[in-house]
Design an enzyme around this catalytic site. Structure first.
Site, mmCIF file in Angstrom:
data_model
loop_
_atom_site.group_PDB
_atom_site.id
_atom_site.type_symbol
_atom_site.label_atom_id
_atom_site.label_comp_id
_atom_site.label_asym_id
_atom_site.label_seq_id
_atom_site.Cartn_x
_atom_site.Cartn_y
_atom_site.Cartn_z
ATOM 1 C CG ASN A 13 -1.684 -1.083 0.778
ATOM 2 O OD1 ASN A 13 -2.597 -1.147 0.150
ATOM 3 N ND2 ASN A 13 -2.694 -1.456 2.439
ATOM 4 N NE ARG A 39 5.662 -12.816 -0.980
ATOM 5 C CZ ARG A 39 5.705 -12.023 0.084
ATOM 6 N NH1 ARG A 39 6.933 -13.058 0.894
ATOM 7 N NH2 ARG A 39 5.512 -11.115 1.051
ATOM 8 C CB SER A 40 6.673 -9.319 -5.440
ATOM 9 O OG SER A 40 5.700 -9.153 -4.066
ATOM 10 N NE ARG A 99 9.485 4.933 12.299
ATOM 11 C CZ ARG A 99 7.773 4.378 12.531
ATOM 12 N NH1 ARG A 99 7.421 4.268 13.477
ATOM 13 N NH2 ARG A 99 7.073 4.415 10.638
ATOM 14 C CB CYS A 130 1.078 7.004 10.153
ATOM 15 S SG CYS A 130 -0.044 5.260 11.354
ATOM 16 C CD GLN A 157 -3.492 5.694 15.409
ATOM 17 O OE1 GLN A 157 -2.995 5.428 16.725
ATOM 18 N NE2 GLN A 157 -2.388 4.626 14.812
ATOM 19 C CG HIS A 243 -3.805 7.008 11.043
ATOM 20 N ND1 HIS A 243 -4.527 6.260 11.091
ATOM 21 C CD2 HIS A 243 -2.267 6.834 11.131
ATOM 22 C CE1 HIS A 243 -4.215 5.234 10.949
ATOM 23 N NE2 HIS A 243 -3.076 5.439 11.435
ATOM 24 C CG ASN A 316 -3.549 5.705 7.302
ATOM 25 O OD1 ASN A 316 -4.544 5.968 7.035
ATOM 26 N ND2 ASN A 316 -2.738 4.305 6.968
#
Length: 340
Positions: A13, A39-40, A99, A130, A157, A243, A316
């Site tokens: 996504n 696999r992709s 992060r 997000c 969310q 969100h 988001n």
């Protein structure tokens, strides 16, 4: 002259959104590569009016590539980000892996753009959670004016924050409610998500907070100001994308709601929709596909000396992930690499 850009996780996504936004914002791309797991390999994805085939990230040669946008999760990022960085490709990572590393900048371009210079430490830049990203965009201009002491935030969310599996589970459970014998048990989420809300995102910590709640605290301090006190309750709701957050802010100095509204209207990345009438606010459905962070319901909190309440909504998959990553790439190009 543009950049050679890689999108890792191009079939997910967020990866697909990264490709869309790079095209929509006309990022100066000379060459683009779409990567995913083996696999992709060979899967076709869109980049503007072009169709490109996905390559196997395991076999990819990072030499000569300028910028890589990563949306592959922490485990895979731990393997591939150092390889890309060692080859001179700047990694902009959407996972949580880097992060909290003090040597790696955590950036929301509207909030802390000057931190971009620290990318040289490890050739890696982190993209925030997000839920944090949209909140700090709204907080930054108000903090500059009146100094924020404390934030109490409750999030609502969407299931897309849990990936395709989360979206599929909401869809399948919703359909199953209307077909006897077709009920779908909770798998991705801890409890039924259809027609329900779940006050748990990620695992519980010893403090009683969830990891998602801890992330909002730690990331807000790193991005905006370590002196700000933050407490969060993060809730998963049966919404596909978008969100929402109810944010209560306590300031050091008084800030009138009308001045706050004017400040937010002028702030980068924010769209204020705040009419005191039925429907005079923005909901998640209305923010989908938009670049902006929407702010509504701005009002004084009379229970504290210098308080405000506001409602904040954002896509988001865009500001919370793909858009912010592309904005970091733009910032990197404009301030540092300067090839475009």
């Amino acid at each position: 002259m543009g950049y050679k850009v890689v999108v890792a996780g191009a079939t997910g996504n967020v990866g697909r959104e990264m490709l869309n936004i790079l095209s929509e914002r006309m990022f100066p791309v000379d060459e683009i590569a779409a990567l995913a797991s083996r696999r992709s390999q060979g899967t076709e994805v869109s980049f503007g009016d072009k169709t490109i085939k996905v390559k196997d990230i395991e076999q990819f040669d990072w030499t000569g590539w300028d910028i890589a946008l990563f949306a592959i999760g922490s485990d895979a990022t731990k393997i591939h980000a150092p390889k890309a960085a060692a080859a001179g490709c700047v990694v902009i990572d959407n996972s949580s892996l880097y992060r909290y590393d003090p040597d790696i900048p955590l950036i929301v371009p509207e909030v802390n753009p000057d931190a971009i210079q620290d990318y040289r430490n490890k050739m890696i830049i982190a993209n925030p959670n997000c839920s944090t990203a949209q909140m700090v965009v709204a907080l930054k201009p108000l903090h500059d004016r009146a100094r924020i002491k404390r934030v109490v935030v409750s999030t609502y969310q969407s299931v897309s924050g849990a990936g395709k599996e989360g979206m599929d589970e909401l869809w399948d459970q919703t359909k199953g409610m209307y077909v006897p014998g077709q009920e779908v048990a909770a798998k991705k989420f801890q409890k039924q998500i259809a027609f329900n809300v779940i006050p748990q995102i990620d695992v519980f910590l010893d403090s009683g907070d969830t990891k998602e709640e801890w992330k909002m605290v730690a990331e807000t301090k790193k991005i905006l100001d370590p002196a700000i006190k933050v407490t969060a309750t993060c809730v998963r709701v049966p919404v596909f994308v978008g969100h929402s957050e109810s944010i209560n802010i306590e300031f050091e100095d008084f800030l009138d709601e009308d001045e706050a509204r004017d400040i937010l209207r002028e702030a980068p990345g924010i769209l204020v929709v705040d009419k005191r009438e039925p429907g005079g606010y923005t909901t998640p459905v209305e923010c989908v596909g938009d670049f902006a962070t929407f702010v509504s319901r701005i009002r004084q909190d009379v229970t504290v000396e210098n308080g405000l309440n506001l409602w904040c909504v954002s896509d988001n998959l865009r500001k919370g992930a793909a858009l912010n990553a592309v904005q970091i790439a733009e910032l990197l190009g404009n301030r540092v690499l300067k090839k475009g």
